[in-house]
Write a protein that holds these residues in place. Structure first.
Motif, PDB file in Angstrom:
ATOM      1  N   GLU A 712       0.834  -1.208   0.000  1.00  0.00           N
ATOM      2  CA  GLU A 712       0.000   0.000   0.000  1.00  0.00           C
ATOM      3  C   GLU A 712       0.863   1.249   0.000  1.00  0.00           C
ATOM      4  OE1 GLU A 712      -2.785   2.553   3.064  1.00  0.00           O
ATOM      5  OE2 GLU A 712      -2.396   0.443   3.522  1.00  0.00           O
ATOM      6  N   ILE A 713       1.916   1.220   0.826  1.00  0.00           N
ATOM      7  CA  ILE A 713       2.809   2.391   0.894  1.00  0.00           C
ATOM      8  C   ILE A 713       3.527   2.588  -0.435  1.00  0.00           C
ATOM      9  CG2 ILE A 713       4.901   3.281   2.003  1.00  0.00           C
ATOM     10  CD1 ILE A 713       3.941   1.832   4.586  1.00  0.00           C
ATOM     11  N   GLY A 714       3.934   1.465  -1.070  1.00  0.00           N
ATOM     12  CA  GLY A 714       4.586   1.558  -2.383  1.00  0.00           C
ATOM     13  C   GLY A 714       3.663   2.169  -3.423  1.00  0.00           C
ATOM     14  N   ILE A 715       2.412   1.735  -3.470  1.00  0.00           N
ATOM     15  CA  ILE A 715       1.438   2.284  -4.435  1.00  0.00           C
ATOM     16  C   ILE A 715       1.234   3.769  -4.182  1.00  0.00           C
ATOM     17  CG2 ILE A 715      -0.993   2.211  -5.138  1.00  0.00           C
ATOM     18  CD1 ILE A 715      -0.868  -0.832  -4.535  1.00  0.00           C
ATOM     19  N   ILE A 795      10.712   5.803   3.093  1.00  0.00           N
ATOM     20  CA  ILE A 795      11.824   6.104   2.174  1.00  0.00           C
ATOM     21  C   ILE A 795      12.262   4.883   1.375  1.00  0.00           C
ATOM     22  CG2 ILE A 795      12.666   7.972   3.658  1.00  0.00           C
ATOM     23  CD1 ILE A 795      14.840   6.093   4.700  1.00  0.00           C
ATOM     24  N   THR A 796      11.609   3.736   1.630  1.00  0.00           N
ATOM     25  CA  THR A 796      11.948   2.523   0.870  1.00  0.00           C
ATOM     26  C   THR A 796      11.524   2.703  -0.593  1.00  0.00           C
ATOM     27  OG1 THR A 796      11.672   1.130   2.821  1.00  0.00           O
ATOM     28  CG2 THR A 796      11.534   0.041   0.680  1.00  0.00           C
ATOM     29  N   ASN A 797      12.388   2.225  -1.507  1.00  0.00           N
ATOM     30  CA  ASN A 797      12.081   2.305  -2.948  1.00  0.00           C
ATOM     31  C   ASN A 797      10.803   1.511  -3.234  1.00  0.00           C
ATOM     32  OD1 ASN A 797      12.013   2.150  -5.753  1.00  0.00           O
ATOM     33  ND2 ASN A 797      14.250   2.014  -5.934  1.00  0.00           N
ATOM     34  N   PRO A 798       9.755   2.160  -3.792  1.00  0.00           N
ATOM     35  CA  PRO A 798       8.483   1.455  -4.052  1.00  0.00           C
ATOM     36  C   PRO A 798       8.654   0.267  -4.989  1.00  0.00           C
ATOM     37  CG  PRO A 798       8.517   3.583  -5.163  1.00  0.00           C
ATOM     38  CD  PRO A 798       9.693   3.566  -4.244  1.00  0.00           C
ATOM     39  N   VAL A 799       9.700   0.268  -5.821  1.00  0.00           N
ATOM     40  CA  VAL A 799       9.944  -0.851  -6.737  1.00  0.00           C
ATOM     41  C   VAL A 799      10.127  -2.141  -5.937  1.00  0.00           C
ATOM     42  CG1 VAL A 799      11.508  -1.804  -8.472  1.00  0.00           C
ATOM     43  CG2 VAL A 799      10.919   0.631  -8.515  1.00  0.00           C
TER      44      VAL A 799
END
Length: 805
Positions: A712-715, A795-799
């Motif tokens: 969810e955070i990545g999206i 701050i994690t890369n959403p990829v």
């Protein structure tokens, strides 16, 4: 199978290192803190426990106040014990104790000042069953005999036997005493520390105390203890004693209290020494339980949240034939294993923490690992808590549907979510209450220290010594004048005065008196007031403020000085709202008329914990305490050590055959708050530990939730959400429940802390600023705990988060 469960549990703990660390460290901290506080509480509740102590009671006085009786002096009359024993057959024995605060022992060239001694009836050892190491304690019934404790006997006689030896004891005058017995040192956990016992019959021939030997109902200067028959009913006897007026004073009565209750429940004038406080014990007990429960709540919260990750494992086990009882047993074994490891770490923390805590509280607390009876209550609480905290996660895990688990459709149930929110709310409710309590305690202690007390104690030193030779009063009077003159010649000495006592000392150097006739008034035989003696310089030396009049004139040799100074409270009690109108008037007490020369502004002799008592200061020409006011400028040049040395040299020049000790008045006054200060620091320390445990739980829960919501955070990040927006999203869910906890905690904290403050005569308020500050502190704590993990997710890369989609 059990072996397999243990192997699985160990693998799981090592695989989930963060989860294991948070649970183990939190539980270890909670268990160690619980045991440390429990040791302290157990010690405080262990006072005055010896063989037969349950049959021993202390007699004390009640005084009429506003139509009701209230606990008065801890001391009674010379006649009290014998009269009660005669009147009530359920009383087997009685003993009177007359306390000597400090006496000087001389044996050859050894001169030792010793505190905490008593003159005691020969029945002492029939009531207090302390071990006799040598000699015959029955000999205490003879006059001029003494019983020493082991430490004092060693100081005076070394390795030689003291039995049958004679020593000189000085207490205003000299007496020769025969040592008849040596007792073991009385344990520290007693309300009445006693290093030596002198036979009561010695009073008869001891000049300093012969007047106290007279049997009468005039002076209540004695501690009285009774031993009751095993079948005696305490309540019935108490009512019978209360109902009798032996001394024919209708406004006072005798009362009794259990020996074991004195340390925690008694705080009367003229106590043998400062007692503990049941409110402090209850507060610390509550904190211990709260901290332990917080650590278990963390475990429940993290375990139930983490259970979602194990849904497939549980599903496979169920498909393979595992029954629910087996899954519950496996979960309980994991819980027990984790708690056993936590207990191991707790023991390490305990042994590191206990010496520090002992230094801090001034006790000698220890765990006797072989004392199973002592350990059983702690082990029982920990074992029961371990089982209860492990049961809910066990039932949650074992209740998963295998079909949903294997399809990966498991999600937090509404019940699980509500539970976790409820646990967070409960944790932070306790945390907010403790933070508010810490602020209130700190404010009250600051108030006690900073509030003006009405006198100036800085740069004042009290000198006290015992003259080791018999001298007529006329010679002693001349020596007092000589020593005052000698001390005033020192460049750093501004003023010198003599007094019975000074602000910061206890009731032991006060005289309480009843019965006074105000000017042109009717004699009030029950009006209680306190009085002590001083010379005229005393008032100026301590910067006392005169509201009217002036100090009494100096006493002249051979002329009786019937002048007194009253405090403001007493003048008003006598009916003078305008205190100037009492100047020059006569008040009658002790059968004499006394001229009032001045009225001083009220000052706090006993600190702000007690209300101001009606007070008379009368002329005094003895040499109890010599007060020396120092010049701050010259003192800084001289240096403290050099100054004390010079004072000692001058003292010895005038009184070569004497002892000398000294006390700084401001430090002595601060000692009144020593236990309160320790309690305040303990409150801060344990509140900090509770906060750490709450933070650990919130940190772990946030770590789990951010892991669950990583996609969810990545999206959201791909859709343009900023780091701040992600932080806000995660924080607001937790902060909402912290806010609910804050609202719940306010009335609880207000009620609890107001009750605590009521123990003080002068106190600060629990105002709204305290709640605002506590709320701010707790919200910052919550934000730090949540954000430390939320930032990592934001701050994690959403990829990386969406790679599996």
């Amino acid at each position: 199978m059990i072996q397999l469960f243990f192997k699985t549990a160990i693998r799981y703990l090592f695989k989930n290192k963060l989860y294991s660390f948070l649970n183990i460290f939190g539980l270890a901290l909670g268990i160690a803190t619980f045991i440390v506080i429990s040791l302290y509480v157990s010690y405080e509740r262990s006072y005055d426990k010896f063989k037969g102590s349950e049959q021993v009671v202390r007699v004390y006085m009640d005084y009429a106040e506003g139509g009701n009786f209230a606990p008065g002096d801890a001391q009674t009359y010379n006649l009290s014990g014998a009269t009660l024993k005669k009147e009530f057959p359920e009383i087997i024995e009685q003993v009177r104790l007359y306390k000597l605060d400090k006496a000087t022992f001389v044996n050859g060239d050894k001169i030792i000042e010793q505190n905490n001694g008593v003159l005691a009836d020969g029945s002492y050892f029939d009531i207090f069953s302390y071990p006799v190491l040598e000699g015959n304690s029955d000999e205490l019934k003879r006059p001029n005999t003494i019983v020493l404790n082991k430490t004092l006997a060693t100081k005076l006689f070394g390795k030689e036997s003291a039995i049958g030896k004679t020593i000189s004891v000085f207490y205003s005058s000299k007496v020769l005493l025969e040592v008849v017995a040596i007792i073991d040192d009385i344990p520290e956990n007693t309300h009445f520390s006693t290093n030596y016992l002198i036979s009561f019959e010695t009073m008869k021939t001891w000049d300093a105390l012969s007047r106290q030997y007279e049997l009468n109902w005039n002076e209540n200067n004695f501690f009285t203890y009774l031993k009751l028959d095993k079948n005696a009913d305490f309540k019935t006897l108490q009512q019978k004693i209360i109902a009798n007026d032996f001394e024919h004073y209708p406004d006072e009565r005798h009362n009794i209290e259990a020996l074991s209750d004195i340390h925690l429940y008694s705080d009367k004038p003229y106590e043998a020494e400062a007692n503990g406080s049941i409110s402090r014990v209850r507060f610390l007990s509550a904190i211990a339980i709260i901290i332990l429960i917080l650590s278990w709540l963390n475990y429940i919260n993290l375990s139930t949240a983490k259970s979602l990750e194990r849904s497939k494992e549980i599903g496979i086990r169920k498909v393979a034939g595992a029954q629910r009882p087996q899954l519950i047993l496996q979960s309980l074994i994991e819980s027990i294993l984790l708690n056993i490891i936590a207990i191991g770490f707790a023991v390490v923390i305990l042994f590191l923490l206990l010496p520090i805590f002992n230094d801090f509280v001034g006790k000698t607390l220890s765990i006797q690992l072989i004392d199973l009876k002592f350990l059983l209550p702690f082990l029982s609480v920990i074992i029961i808590g371990t089982m209860l905290s492990g049961l809910y996660p066990a039932f949650v895990l074992s209740g998963f549907s295998p079909i949903k688990s294997l399809k990966g459709k498991m999600s937090s149930s509404s019940t699980g979510i509500r539970l976790r929110k409820g646990l967070i709310t409960l944790q932070f409710t306790a945390t907010v209450v403790l933070v508010i309590g810490t602020i209130v305690v700190a404010n009250q202690l600051n108030y006690l220290r900073e509030q003006p007390i009405g006198v100036e104690l800085s740069q004042v030193i009290a000198l006290r010594g015992e003259i080791l030779e018999t001298q007529p009063d006329s010679i002693l009077s001349r020596q007092i004048k000589v020593i005052k003159t000698a001390l005033l010649k020192l460049p750093f000495v501004e003023q010198v005065s003599i007094a019975n006592t000074y602000p910061g000392e206890g009731y032991e150097n006060f005289s309480s008196t009843v019965g006074i006739a105000p000017p042109d008034g009717v004699f009030d035989e029950r009006q209680l007031f306190y009085q002590y003696g001083a010379d005229p310089n005393y008032f100026e030396l301590l910067d006392m403020i005169f509201l009217a009049g002036e100090p009494f004139p100096a006493k002249k040799t051979g002329i009786t000085n019937r002048n007194v100074v009253l405090n403001e409270t007493f003048a008003e009690i006598l009916g003078f709202q305008d205190v100037s109108k009492i100047i020059g008037k006569k008040v009658k007490f002790w059968g004499d008329n006394w001229n009032v020369t001045g009225v001083i502004k009220d000052y706090h002799h006993f600190g702000l914990k007690n209300s101001i008592e009606p007070l008379i200061i009368r002329p005094y020409s003895g040499m109890d305490k010599v007060l020396v006011k120092l010049n701050e400028t010259n003192m800084s040049y001289s240096g403290l050590d050099n100054m004390v040395t010079q004072l000692g040299v001058k003292w010895k020049e005038v009184l070569p055959q004497s002892t000398l000790s000294y006390t700084f008045l401001d430090k002595k006054f601060e000692e009144q708050y020593a236990e309160d200060n320790k309690f305040g620091i303990a409150f801060k320390i344990f509140t900090t530990l509770a906060i750490i445990i709450a933070m650990l739980g919130l940190f772990g829960l946030t770590a789990f939730i951010t892991t669950q919501r990583r996609k969810e955070i990545g999206i959201r990040k791909v859709s343009g959400a900023s780091v701040f927006q992600i932080l806000t999203l995660i924080n607001k869910e937790f902060l909402k429940w912290v806010g609910v906890a804050f609202v719940i905690a306010i009335p609880i904290a207000w009620h609890v802390m107001n009750n605590w403050l009521n123990e003080y005569a002068y106190k600060t308020d629990v105002n709204w600023q305290i709640f605002v500050l506590a709320g701010f502190v707790v919200f910052i704590i919550a934000i730090i705990s949540v954000s430390s993990q939320a930032i990592k997710a934001a701050i994690t890369n959403p990829v990386n988060s969406l790679r599996t989609e």
